[in-house]
Design a protein around this motif. Structure first.
Motif, mmCIF file in Angstrom:
data_model
loop_
_atom_site.group_PDB
_atom_site.id
_atom_site.type_symbol
_atom_site.label_atom_id
_atom_site.label_comp_id
_atom_site.label_asym_id
_atom_site.label_seq_id
_atom_site.Cartn_x
_atom_site.Cartn_y
_atom_site.Cartn_z
ATOM 1 N N LEU A 150 0.852 -1.181 0.000
ATOM 2 C CA LEU A 150 0.000 0.000 0.000
ATOM 3 C C LEU A 150 0.895 1.240 0.000
ATOM 4 O O LEU A 150 1.581 1.535 0.974
ATOM 5 C CB LEU A 150 -0.915 0.004 1.227
ATOM 6 N N ASP A 151 0.890 1.940 -1.108
ATOM 7 C CA ASP A 151 1.665 3.173 -1.248
ATOM 8 C C ASP A 151 0.798 4.161 -2.012
ATOM 9 O O ASP A 151 0.864 4.256 -3.231
ATOM 10 C CB ASP A 151 2.977 2.899 -1.983
ATOM 11 N N GLN A 152 -0.052 4.868 -1.296
ATOM 12 C CA GLN A 152 -1.019 5.738 -1.937
ATOM 13 C C GLN A 152 -0.395 7.003 -2.514
ATOM 14 O O GLN A 152 -1.054 7.732 -3.244
ATOM 15 C CB GLN A 152 -2.129 6.089 -0.952
ATOM 16 N N GLN A 153 0.842 7.273 -2.198
ATOM 17 C CA GLN A 153 1.506 8.449 -2.736
ATOM 18 C C GLN A 153 1.914 8.241 -4.197
ATOM 19 O O GLN A 153 1.826 9.156 -4.994
ATOM 20 C CB GLN A 153 2.749 8.794 -1.902
ATOM 21 N N SER A 154 2.380 7.024 -4.521
ATOM 22 C CA SER A 154 2.892 6.806 -5.876
ATOM 23 C C SER A 154 1.986 5.928 -6.737
ATOM 24 O O SER A 154 2.146 5.887 -7.947
ATOM 25 C CB SER A 154 4.288 6.177 -5.809
ATOM 26 N N VAL A 155 1.050 5.227 -6.120
ATOM 27 C CA VAL A 155 0.169 4.332 -6.868
ATOM 28 C C VAL A 155 -1.277 4.677 -6.546
ATOM 29 O O VAL A 155 -1.663 4.738 -5.385
ATOM 30 C CB VAL A 155 0.447 2.851 -6.497
ATOM 31 N N GLY A 156 -2.066 4.875 -7.575
ATOM 32 C CA GLY A 156 -3.475 5.180 -7.378
ATOM 33 C C GLY A 156 -4.268 3.940 -6.998
ATOM 34 O O GLY A 156 -3.787 2.808 -7.090
ATOM 35 N N ARG A 157 -5.495 4.169 -6.569
ATOM 36 C CA ARG A 157 -6.355 3.083 -6.103
ATOM 37 C C ARG A 157 -6.602 2.054 -7.206
ATOM 38 O O ARG A 157 -6.524 0.854 -6.969
ATOM 39 C CB ARG A 157 -7.669 3.657 -5.606
ATOM 40 N N LEU A 158 -6.899 2.494 -8.425
ATOM 41 C CA LEU A 158 -7.170 1.561 -9.506
ATOM 42 C C LEU A 158 -5.932 0.755 -9.891
ATOM 43 O O LEU A 158 -6.027 -0.438 -10.196
ATOM 44 C CB LEU A 158 -7.734 2.296 -10.727
ATOM 45 N N SER A 159 -4.779 1.398 -9.860
ATOM 46 C CA SER A 159 -3.539 0.684 -10.159
ATOM 47 C C SER A 159 -3.264 -0.376 -9.110
ATOM 48 O O SER A 159 -2.792 -1.470 -9.420
ATOM 49 C CB SER A 159 -2.356 1.653 -10.227
ATOM 50 N N ARG A 160 -3.564 -0.065 -7.865
ATOM 51 C CA ARG A 160 -3.355 -1.028 -6.782
ATOM 52 C C ARG A 160 -4.327 -2.199 -6.916
ATOM 53 O O ARG A 160 -3.952 -3.352 -6.736
ATOM 54 C CB ARG A 160 -3.511 -0.369 -5.423
ATOM 55 N N ILE A 161 -5.578 -1.909 -7.247
ATOM 56 C CA ILE A 161 -6.559 -2.978 -7.440
ATOM 57 C C ILE A 161 -6.123 -3.883 -8.590
ATOM 58 O O ILE A 161 -6.212 -5.110 -8.502
ATOM 59 C CB ILE A 161 -7.966 -2.390 -7.683
ATOM 60 N N ASP A 162 -5.641 -3.290 -9.677
ATOM 61 C CA ASP A 162 -5.145 -4.066 -10.808
ATOM 62 C C ASP A 162 -3.960 -4.937 -10.384
ATOM 63 O O ASP A 162 -3.881 -6.112 -10.744
ATOM 64 C CB ASP A 162 -4.747 -3.137 -11.957
ATOM 65 N N ALA A 163 -3.048 -4.368 -9.609
ATOM 66 C CA ALA A 163 -1.889 -5.128 -9.131
ATOM 67 C C ALA A 163 -2.325 -6.272 -8.219
ATOM 68 O O ALA A 163 -1.771 -7.380 -8.286
ATOM 69 C CB ALA A 163 -0.911 -4.207 -8.409
ATOM 70 N N MET A 164 -3.335 -6.038 -7.391
ATOM 71 C CA MET A 164 -3.829 -7.094 -6.505
ATOM 72 C C MET A 164 -4.498 -8.206 -7.308
ATOM 73 O O MET A 164 -4.358 -9.382 -6.985
ATOM 74 C CB MET A 164 -4.797 -6.506 -5.478
ATOM 75 N N GLN A 165 -5.218 -7.841 -8.368
ATOM 76 C CA GLN A 165 -5.847 -8.844 -9.213
ATOM 77 C C GLN A 165 -4.789 -9.691 -9.916
ATOM 78 O O GLN A 165 -4.905 -10.913 -9.991
ATOM 79 C CB GLN A 165 -6.762 -8.178 -10.231
ATOM 80 N N GLN A 166 -3.758 -9.051 -10.422
ATOM 81 C CA GLN A 166 -2.675 -9.794 -11.070
ATOM 82 C C GLN A 166 -1.964 -10.711 -10.081
ATOM 83 O O GLN A 166 -1.602 -11.836 -10.418
ATOM 84 C CB GLN A 166 -1.691 -8.819 -11.719
ATOM 85 N N GLN A 167 -1.779 -10.243 -8.856
ATOM 86 C CA GLN A 167 -1.151 -11.057 -7.821
ATOM 87 C C GLN A 167 -2.008 -12.269 -7.506
ATOM 88 O O GLN A 167 -1.524 -13.385 -7.355
ATOM 89 C CB GLN A 167 -0.903 -10.208 -6.567
ATOM 90 N N ALA A 168 -3.329 -12.086 -7.426
ATOM 91 C CA ALA A 168 -4.240 -13.195 -7.140
ATOM 92 C C ALA A 168 -4.238 -14.211 -8.280
ATOM 93 O O ALA A 168 -4.253 -15.422 -8.041
ATOM 94 C CB ALA A 168 -5.649 -12.667 -6.893
ATOM 95 N N MET A 169 -4.216 -13.728 -9.522
ATOM 96 C CA MET A 169 -4.172 -14.652 -10.662
ATOM 97 C C MET A 169 -2.857 -15.423 -10.685
ATOM 98 O O MET A 169 -2.844 -16.621 -10.979
ATOM 99 C CB MET A 169 -4.367 -13.886 -11.969
ATOM 100 N N ALA A 170 -1.749 -14.757 -10.354
ATOM 101 C CA ALA A 170 -0.454 -15.436 -10.313
ATOM 102 C C ALA A 170 -0.435 -16.488 -9.211
ATOM 103 O O ALA A 170 0.119 -17.579 -9.389
ATOM 104 C CB ALA A 170 0.669 -14.420 -10.115
ATOM 105 N N ALA A 171 -1.054 -16.181 -8.075
ATOM 106 C CA ALA A 171 -1.106 -17.149 -6.976
ATOM 107 C C ALA A 171 -1.963 -18.355 -7.356
ATOM 108 O O ALA A 171 -1.608 -19.498 -7.040
ATOM 109 C CB ALA A 171 -1.653 -16.481 -5.714
ATOM 110 N N ALA A 172 -3.071 -18.121 -8.050
ATOM 111 C CA ALA A 172 -3.931 -19.230 -8.486
ATOM 112 C C ALA A 172 -3.208 -20.103 -9.505
ATOM 113 O O ALA A 172 -3.294 -21.339 -9.454
ATOM 114 C CB ALA A 172 -5.226 -18.686 -9.068
ATOM 115 N N GLN A 173 -2.499 -19.476 -10.417
ATOM 116 C CA GLN A 173 -1.739 -20.246 -11.406
ATOM 117 C C GLN A 173 -0.640 -21.060 -10.723
ATOM 118 O O GLN A 173 -0.410 -22.216 -11.064
ATOM 119 C CB GLN A 173 -1.129 -19.332 -12.454
#
Length: 115
Positions: free
Chosen positions: A40-63
């Motif tokens: 969580l770094d709200q200064q350099s990453v926006g909320r939507l970018s963080r949500i996208d990163a979390m989704q990619q992390q979840a997909m990588a974990a599932a794979q």
């Protein structure tokens, strides 16, 4: 139990299983950064970018979970080769069948027991 010479089948499938297992382990090592928690770094990453990163992390974990399951199945199949149980149904003890093993060497059950 029928008589089957599994040597040609094992000679053909064992290198494939070992190569697939090595590839799964190499891919796991290469993608470990993709599965790390998203910081969580709200200064350099926006909320939507963080949500996208979390989704990619979840997909990588599932794979990774799917790859880990496949690696365990291949390791078990290789262990069955070593113990002499490869090619025989884990439930009924009948020969699984060369065509079925060609499709998936890690399969543990014959067609009748799998259905």
């Amino acid at each position: 139990m029928e008589e089957h010479d599994l040597t040609p089948l094992i000679d053909r499938l064992l290198p494939r299983m070992q190569a697939d297992l090595a590839e799964l382990k190499a891919n796991s090592a290469q993608t470990s950064a993709d599965r790390k928690p998203v910081e969580l770094d709200q200064q350099s990453v926006g909320r939507l970018s963080r949500i996208d990163a979390m989704q990619q992390q979840a997909m990588a974990a599932a794979q990774e979970a799917r790859h880990h399951g496949r690696a365990r199945a291949l390791e078990a199949a290789i262990a069955r080769v070593d113990s002499g149980d490869f090619g025989w149904c884990a439930d009924c003890g009948d020969f699984i069948g060369a065509q079925r093993l060609d499709l998936d060497p890690a399969i543990m059950k014959c067609r009748d027991c799998a259905s």
